[in-house]
Design a protein around this motif. Sequence first.
Motif, PDB file in Angstrom:
ATOM      1  N   ILE A 149      -3.775  11.161   5.038  1.00  0.00           N
ATOM      2  CA  ILE A 149      -3.667  10.250   3.960  1.00  0.00           C
ATOM      3  C   ILE A 149      -4.712   9.388   3.395  1.00  0.00           C
ATOM      4  CG2 ILE A 149      -2.137   8.386   3.133  1.00  0.00           C
ATOM      5  CD1 ILE A 149      -0.056   9.267   5.366  1.00  0.00           C
ATOM      6  N   ARG A 150      -5.226   9.348   2.322  1.00  0.00           N
ATOM      7  CA  ARG A 150      -5.870   8.396   1.703  1.00  0.00           C
ATOM      8  C   ARG A 150      -5.271   7.377   1.029  1.00  0.00           C
ATOM      9  NH1 ARG A 150      -6.641  12.750  -1.621  1.00  0.00           N
ATOM     10  NH2 ARG A 150      -6.659  11.260  -3.349  1.00  0.00           N
ATOM     11  N   LEU A 151      -5.679   6.287   1.889  1.00  0.00           N
ATOM     12  CA  LEU A 151      -4.854   5.042   1.461  1.00  0.00           C
ATOM     13  C   LEU A 151      -5.550   3.956   0.871  1.00  0.00           C
ATOM     14  CD1 LEU A 151      -1.898   3.816   1.795  1.00  0.00           C
ATOM     15  CD2 LEU A 151      -2.845   2.795   4.051  1.00  0.00           C
ATOM     16  N   TYR A 152      -5.363   3.760  -0.313  1.00  0.00           N
ATOM     17  CA  TYR A 152      -6.177   2.701  -1.029  1.00  0.00           C
ATOM     18  C   TYR A 152      -5.752   1.375  -0.596  1.00  0.00           C
ATOM     19  CZ  TYR A 152      -8.571  -0.311  -4.489  1.00  0.00           C
ATOM     20  OH  TYR A 152      -9.171  -1.498  -4.904  1.00  0.00           O
TER      21      TYR A 152
ATOM     22  N   GLU B 250       0.851  -1.192  -0.070  1.00  0.00           N
ATOM     23  CA  GLU B 250      -0.118   0.033   0.010  1.00  0.00           C
ATOM     24  C   GLU B 250       0.845   1.148   0.045  1.00  0.00           C
ATOM     25  OE1 GLU B 250      -3.538  -2.137   2.582  1.00  0.00           O
ATOM     26  OE2 GLU B 250      -2.243  -0.761   3.458  1.00  0.00           O
TER      27      GLU B 250
ATOM     28  N   ASP C  15      -0.618  12.540  -4.714  1.00  0.00           N
ATOM     29  CA  ASP C  15      -2.120  13.003  -4.530  1.00  0.00           C
ATOM     30  C   ASP C  15      -2.814  12.361  -3.533  1.00  0.00           C
ATOM     31  OD1 ASP C  15      -2.416  10.722  -5.909  1.00  0.00           O
ATOM     32  OD2 ASP C  15      -3.339  11.432  -7.597  1.00  0.00           O
ATOM     33  N   SER C  16      -2.357  11.452  -3.020  1.00  0.00           N
ATOM     34  CA  SER C  16      -3.117  10.840  -1.727  1.00  0.00           C
ATOM     35  C   SER C  16      -2.842  11.544  -0.268  1.00  0.00           C
ATOM     36  CB  SER C  16      -2.651   9.193  -1.657  1.00  0.00           C
ATOM     37  OG  SER C  16      -3.251   8.789  -2.844  1.00  0.00           O
TER      38      SER C  16
ATOM     39  N   MET D 135       1.901   4.214  -3.045  1.00  0.00           N
ATOM     40  CA  MET D 135       1.281   5.375  -2.773  1.00  0.00           C
ATOM     41  C   MET D 135       1.530   6.651  -3.448  1.00  0.00           C
ATOM     42  SD  MET D 135       0.159   6.723   1.083  1.00  0.00           S
ATOM     43  CE  MET D 135       1.845   7.152   1.650  1.00  0.00           C
ATOM     44  N   GLU D 136       0.771   7.297  -4.105  1.00  0.00           N
ATOM     45  CA  GLU D 136       1.173   8.469  -4.842  1.00  0.00           C
ATOM     46  C   GLU D 136       1.056   9.940  -3.983  1.00  0.00           C
ATOM     47  OE1 GLU D 136      -0.962   8.462  -8.643  1.00  0.00           O
ATOM     48  OE2 GLU D 136      -0.411   6.445  -8.985  1.00  0.00           O
TER      49      GLU D 136
ATOM     50  N   GLU E 118     -10.662   1.985   0.679  1.00  0.00           N
ATOM     51  CA  GLU E 118      -9.842   3.163   1.060  1.00  0.00           C
ATOM     52  C   GLU E 118      -9.814   3.666   2.631  1.00  0.00           C
ATOM     53  OE1 GLU E 118      -8.838   6.579  -1.816  1.00  0.00           O
ATOM     54  OE2 GLU E 118     -10.273   7.510  -0.536  1.00  0.00           O
TER      55      GLU E 118
END
Length: 161
Positions: free
Chosen positions: A37-40, A21, A28-29, A25-26, A47
Amino acid sequence: MMQDSYDLGILLLHLGARYSELAKMEWDSVDLDKKVIRLYRPKVQNESLLNMTDLVHEVLSRRFANRGNSKYIFQNKKGEARNYAHRSFQSAFRRAGIEGVTIHTLRKTFGSWLVRSGMSLYSVSKLLGHSSTRVTEEIYADLAPNQASQQAIHFFNELNI
């Protein structure tokens, strides 16, 4: 490479994320201003919105200032998402004198610390991004076996009857 491994280790330990994960992570997250942090989580296809500890914010702020045109927070030499770097972590663990540890141990340490501090298994499940609380219970329930009993005692003591 050592700084990358250190930074990644801090995020693994402070966010409870899976290696894959964070490795993908980019930028833009990440919202450094709001410290979130938006973690997919591809394993469970959801998410999570995670708040940053001060140390995570410090690490990400430093990396952001030096990112150049990088899309990924952790990237390989080709500018792609970081690959699995088992050897660099094993080397770091050996230098620190820690035996029998894997990258996934950092995630389990995160969960263990939270459960031992009294956080509910439900909340820990959400932070770890488990597919159900049953997964969390199977792994961590033995770390807080008396939590319900302690809560009941507190309740009845407060009733004072």
